[in-house]
Design a protein around this motif. Structure first.
Motif, PDB file in Angstrom:
ATOM      1  N   LYS A  54      -6.043  74.427  -8.685  1.00 26.37           N
ATOM      2  CA  LYS A  54      -6.852  75.562  -9.115  1.00 26.37           C
ATOM      3  C   LYS A  54      -8.334  75.212  -9.000  1.00 26.37           C
ATOM      4  N   PRO A  55      -9.212  76.196  -9.012  1.00 25.72           N
ATOM      5  CA  PRO A  55     -10.643  75.892  -8.991  1.00 25.72           C
ATOM      6  C   PRO A  55     -11.049  75.136 -10.256  1.00 25.72           C
ATOM      7  N   THR A  56     -12.019  74.247 -10.111  1.00 27.37           N
ATOM      8  CA  THR A  56     -12.559  73.531 -11.259  1.00 27.37           C
ATOM      9  C   THR A  56     -12.893  74.526 -12.364  1.00 27.37           C
ATOM     10  N   SER A  57     -12.457  74.225 -13.555  1.00 19.72           N
ATOM     11  CA  SER A  57     -12.694  75.172 -14.653  1.00 19.72           C
ATOM     12  C   SER A  57     -14.134  75.144 -15.136  1.00 19.72           C
ATOM     13  N   SER A  58     -14.803  74.022 -14.965  1.00 19.40           N
ATOM     14  CA  SER A  58     -16.197  73.937 -15.409  1.00 19.40           C
ATOM     15  C   SER A  58     -17.097  74.606 -14.383  1.00 19.40           C
ATOM     16  N   ILE A  59     -17.683  75.734 -14.777  1.00 20.54           N
ATOM     17  CA  ILE A  59     -18.593  76.452 -13.880  1.00 20.54           C
ATOM     18  C   ILE A  59     -19.849  76.807 -14.662  1.00 20.54           C
ATOM     19  N   LEU A  60     -20.893  77.158 -13.928  1.00 19.86           N
ATOM     20  CA  LEU A  60     -22.177  77.387 -14.598  1.00 19.86           C
ATOM     21  C   LEU A  60     -22.335  78.818 -15.098  1.00 19.86           C
ATOM     22  N   THR A  61     -21.375  79.685 -14.764  1.00 19.55           N
ATOM     23  CA  THR A  61     -21.418  81.070 -15.239  1.00 19.55           C
ATOM     24  C   THR A  61     -20.953  81.122 -16.704  1.00 19.55           C
ATOM     25  N   ARG A  62     -21.616  81.929 -17.481  1.00 19.92           N
ATOM     26  CA  ARG A  62     -21.209  82.087 -18.879  1.00 19.92           C
ATOM     27  C   ARG A  62     -19.849  82.757 -18.958  1.00 19.92           C
ATOM     28  N   ARG A  63     -18.996  82.239 -19.809  1.00 18.66           N
ATOM     29  CA  ARG A  63     -17.677  82.839 -20.010  1.00 18.66           C
ATOM     30  C   ARG A  63     -17.456  83.046 -21.504  1.00 18.66           C
ATOM     31  N   GLN A  64     -16.658  84.042 -21.817  1.00 21.00           N
ATOM     32  CA  GLN A  64     -16.326  84.294 -23.216  1.00 21.00           C
ATOM     33  C   GLN A  64     -15.264  83.307 -23.697  1.00 21.00           C
ATOM     34  N   THR A  65     -15.463  82.794 -24.883  1.00 20.45           N
ATOM     35  CA  THR A  65     -14.440  81.924 -25.445  1.00 20.45           C
ATOM     36  C   THR A  65     -14.595  81.889 -26.962  1.00 20.45           C
ATOM     37  N   ILE A  66     -13.894  80.975 -27.601  1.00 22.65           N
ATOM     38  CA  ILE A  66     -13.992  80.835 -29.054  1.00 22.65           C
ATOM     39  C   ILE A  66     -14.255  79.373 -29.377  1.00 22.65           C
ATOM     40  N   ASP A  67     -14.642  79.127 -30.619  1.00 22.36           N
ATOM     41  CA  ASP A  67     -14.809  77.738 -31.024  1.00 22.36           C
ATOM     42  C   ASP A  67     -13.725  77.361 -32.046  1.00 22.36           C
ATOM     43  N   GLN A  68     -13.779  76.119 -32.502  1.00 21.93           N
ATOM     44  CA  GLN A  68     -12.648  75.678 -33.325  1.00 21.93           C
ATOM     45  C   GLN A  68     -12.659  76.262 -34.734  1.00 21.93           C
ATOM     46  N   ASP A  69     -13.737  76.977 -35.058  1.00 27.45           N
ATOM     47  CA  ASP A  69     -13.756  77.694 -36.330  1.00 27.45           C
ATOM     48  C   ASP A  69     -13.281  79.142 -36.180  1.00 27.45           C
ATOM     49  N   GLY A  70     -12.873  79.478 -34.951  1.00 30.13           N
ATOM     50  CA  GLY A  70     -12.383  80.841 -34.740  1.00 30.13           C
ATOM     51  C   GLY A  70     -13.501  81.839 -34.513  1.00 30.13           C
ATOM     52  N   GLN A  71     -14.673  81.353 -34.154  1.00 21.73           N
ATOM     53  CA  GLN A  71     -15.785  82.244 -33.837  1.00 21.73           C
ATOM     54  C   GLN A  71     -15.829  82.531 -32.348  1.00 21.73           C
ATOM     55  N   GLU A  72     -16.152  83.782 -32.008  1.00 25.67           N
ATOM     56  CA  GLU A  72     -16.305  84.119 -30.597  1.00 25.67           C
ATOM     57  C   GLU A  72     -17.668  83.636 -30.114  1.00 25.67           C
ATOM     58  N   VAL A  73     -17.672  82.956 -28.963  1.00 22.25           N
ATOM     59  CA  VAL A  73     -18.927  82.437 -28.409  1.00 22.25           C
ATOM     60  C   VAL A  73     -18.940  82.655 -26.910  1.00 22.25           C
TER      61      VAL A  73
END
Lengths: 365, 365, 365, 365
Positions: free
Chosen positions: C303-322
């Motif tokens: 698959k393509p390298t997951s680390s890219i310089l484009t901003r992507r939506q995700t969450i952190d380990q506290d359950g916050q959307e970032v």
């Protein structure tokens, strides 16, 4: 499972030779989130370390363990937490006098693995016995220290109970004596007897065998599994893998052959706390290969150190008959240093079964 | 390796309970091209079979083995050749008196696996001990018969050497006596003593322990592997997995603890045929976990049968204290029938190591 | 077999994290007597090494391998002979910029193992991906180099055959081109196309997937085993264990779905030398899980390298959307460096089966 | 792990040949206390059973499964509860027309394992392909049925998604269609197209390949383990072990090679219920070898049935060139019956990882 690995879910792979740059082990399957300090591993290594008394080999090894993977360093120095990934432990070899072994490079020391390694592999690392050296057991002790952290409510303790024909008086058994003498002897009255005897053995350039007893207390009932992962089977396997061990027994062991069914039965009652209890422990804490909740009791016999100063008849790798007198630094009774090793093998085996049982039955934690 | 499998390249997986429709095993990794007749398996099963004399359980089982896979039938009746695919062997249970066990369905027989199975699994097959019954060992004997065919130049023989406190006189050892008495006793003078003793035990509804010795002759030097596949380790593991075994030893075993290095050394010379030979065999044929070419000698201790006619205190699965007197048909000395089982475990273990060594070193064949 | 080990008789256990002090592996079961020079391992590590071209991560690692056990040093510098005991290889981590990862310590990078490790283990080593980093694959390449020495008559070669939608023209296939370009491309005409395309990808801070083909030539017929050690199964397992791999195929692979039985059949004739030969190799060298003697052909998709310089939506380990934009040094196409890794996994798998077959059938050597 | 066993804690060992008296499997490690009815196993066997439609082989097998061990019969007929001991399942072979195979006893059918078995083992069971017959897969389906009972909250469903060049329209996907046609097709519009195509193939005595998709829904996040027990690796290994499978992919699979990092990223948000969710599932439910909680999606390619009525060139075991036209009863598209087999392998693999994870982390239950 393979040549240099033991365990199933708590798996330990060891590597290294007596006179290579280092020895080590990889612990695979240790649960995440276990906190430990380096000193908690080191203290067990120090118990096994050579050079601690006149009764063991005078090789001087710091046996300082390094943690190379599988942990997150914590803020406190030398404090770690496991991550669930493989834990690589390494101990550098520092005091290697390879020159001591020069003349036996081609001769087979009686009682050693020299001949059999040469037959099997066609060549061998003769320096200090190479892979067959008991030096490998340092890595087991390190792995055992991690296994203990996994089972904080279980104690693993060992003692020397016989040296040559001298057996301890079991009525004198006192665990607190173990650390008061260099022989892991639980019977204060036996200590001076053994010391005199071993001094004689050492001065004569001879050696003698011994018996070690290892006891695990606090093991929950239900660990182990029929039929070919019996807890006693796996303990026997682990103890028999220790260098120079020639016999293993659980509970009554060979004495059970002399008992009747009435004498050997461990009857049961309900304790005051409402839980089942056994009125005796002839079984050594294991029935049908599964732990009963009683202390798990194992003993193993160690043969006398094969390296002695008396000339013995042997052959060399060219098929010539020679006489050989082993030099180098050796233990008059390898059984002494086998005590922490036996504890470690017991700890690793029970940790493994703890994880296996949790996997299959989901009972624990 | 897992709960009900042993071996690595010659792998045996067993299944079945005492009172289910059948028991069996799957042998995975047997080399192709091995010819055998069904009678060559059956004869070992017949040695272990119950009901053969008044000293063993009176359960009557034909123990007729069927080969379900892994072979090509040959033109001669009941003659087969292995194909290298898994060999499935099955033995139907025929004489199951489940009613005998009705009243102990909820009570824990002392010395049995009843309590530990219930703790671990939350339920158990109480009929005849279910999976913990020694009936499972019939399948090992069948597997051992195949292992013997794989190593035609190795003999695997066992003998009963101790019953209760009565040990054979080793100077009387005569292998040809083994088949002359129902006790696998190699000492003709000991046979009547054991018979009288066991008659007393049987009449008293009691039981007694025993020691079995198993010897493999003709094993080539170089089998086994450091560090966690030592030949003695794997033999110990196999023997300790047999029901009721409480101790295992190799060569001098526990006696080695009493010896000095001089006494225990197996010196070497070159034989008249130009090959290395050992002047003694204290090591029991194994050094550093690898075979020396000398006979491999192992002994194991069997506890007295736990089922006895004397009332014993125990509890039931509701936590009530009860008194229990085991009925049913049982062996006064399970050690007797352990002889062919011990041989089988030794044969399977050495066959496995033969294949492993051939894989790793390519030395053999 | 367990979490961090692969192989059965040629067993490789790897350990280490991206930003710990070192990574390494233990090779257990390597036959004795194999001579090698350190440079013969190092040259494969150098092919996988980061920082070799602008198309791969700019992390600079010497990737200098050390041999800690399992060998006897020979008279020539950096020359060794295996002893049959476990070979411990270690590579120190030198260029660890842990600070690059500070801000993602608590955020889950899309496509990475951050979230799943946290769910499973409750904590993770976020520095460079910890254990999930492709840095671990350096140890596989080292193990593969040893496996190659074990099979001197077999060649293991890999090539990049697709980058994004750009597939090579198979008629241009020229193995000698592989080392003429930094992309392991066997089609000289495709090289400039891929280079331009990857430059665009790199400049855009993006990434792209790829397909690697690995071919083993000279593998004797008869390796592999029904049913759950099929050679194609074990190759698929090994290749699928490489980071970012999402598909594996053997011979015709997914194209076989479109073929008829007539088209897919590999007919056989007798060659001029009197030995069987196949008129085609749709099977990719494996029938019924066993090698045919034809080249073994496997392909895997990365698959393509997951680390890219484009901003992507995700969450952190506290359950916050970032929103997260991965910094650090990364490969625009991880498929490139997967070529030597694929070769190594193929080599280890076939070496393992070579030893297994020799063990079970005794056919080889 | 060995030749005929898969799984680690939920271990399945299969045995049996196409034309022997029976086939079967032993499931070792199944947790105790799981209740099931025989019909719950039988229904999956019936889905795989031959003779169900004109598109599959006309061999008529009842495929009636028997449970020989590892269970306690319950009061209701054909109702059982597992005891934690090995579950032995057996299916008798009833419709064996060995005479059909007489003339190919010595000739190597192209695309079959005849040649490779003969090279490896020196002999083979030619009757119906012996061990290499897909008949073995019936035992996997039985084991998979037990695995499903272990994971009551997970659904395992499969579908045929491609036959020859004809791919379903994924927008028509309707699981309820699967049981409305004999082709496990989820696209009602595709059914008549496939039926006509397969009728043509069948009448021409030809065969064709296919692609199967298997989806597991409800798998908890956190199953699987780095590095060599990745969930996708083990699923790939299991699927690749199915007869005639030539390729396996997870999630986007080979399509991932064509995607950019932006396209392939599965972004995350917090769902309305406060738990993490993924906005897409390119990863097929697995990141870093560990389940994400999203559906696990795998596809595998099956080659066309090798037995066809067209004459093909081949050789016999004497090295003579011959022409061969396979008779006997065969499937025009083995991919059809591969659907329940794929589901079973997925179920067994995930059950195994469930137990392993519970063992190592203690997270679940």
């Amino acid at each position: 499972m393979s040549h240099n690995t033991f365990g199933h879910l708590f798996r330990v792979t060891t590597w290294g030779e007596s006179h290579g740059p280092a020895i080590g082990c990889v612990i695979d399957g240790c649960p995440p989130g276990i906190e430990f300090e380096l000193s908690e591993i080191q203290k067990y290594l120090d118990r096994r370390k050579p050079g601690q008394s006149r009764f063991v080999t005078q090789r001087r090894e710091a046996d300082a363990v390094k943690v190379l993977s599988g942990v997150l360093p914590q803020s406190e120095r030398d404090s770690y937490i496991t991550t669930g990934t493989p834990i690589s432990l390494m101990i550098e070899n520092t005091d290697q006098r390879s020159k001591d072994y020069g003349e036996i490079a081609r001769q087979y020391r009686p009682g050693h693995a020299d001949y059999t390694y040469d037959v099997k592999y066609g060549l061998r690392d003769y320096r200090g016995g190479g892979r067959s050296s008991a030096r490998e057991t340092a890595t087991r002790v390190a792995a055992g220290a991690i296994a203990r952290k996994l089972l904080p409510n279980v104690t693993f303790r060992g003692a020397l109970v016989q040296v040559g024909k001298h057996r301890i008086n079991r009525e004198n058994w006192d665990w607190s004596e173990i650390d008061n003498n260099p022989l892991f002897c639980p019977d204060a009255e036996m200590v001076p007897i053994w010391e005199r005897y071993l001094d004689d053995i050492r001065k004569a350039g001879s050696s003698v065998g011994a018996v070690v007893e290892v006891i695990a207390e606090g093991v929950p009932a239900g660990l182990g599994a029929p039929i070919y992962a019996k807890l006693d089977q796996d303990i026997a396997s682990g103890l028999m893998s220790i260098n120079a061990v020639k016999g293993v027994e659980i509970g009554e062991g060979f004495s059970a052959a002399e008992l009747t069914g009435e004498e050997n039965a461990d009857e049961m009652r309900i304790g005051k706390d409402g839980t089942p209890r056994f009125l005796s422990n002839h079984a050594g804490g294991i029935l049908g290969g599964i732990s009963t909740g009683e202390p798990i009791v194992a003993r193993f016999a160690i043969k006398p150190t094969s390296s002695i100063l008396t000339r013995r008849q042997t052959i060399d790798q060219d098929g010539q008959e020679v006489e050989l007198r082993t030099k180098g630094r050796h233990d008059p009774c390898v059984g002494i240093r086998a005590v922490p090793i036996g504890e470690a093998m017991m700890a690793c085996t029970i940790a493994d079964h703890y994880l296996r049982d949790r996997g299959q039955t989901g009972r624990l934690d």
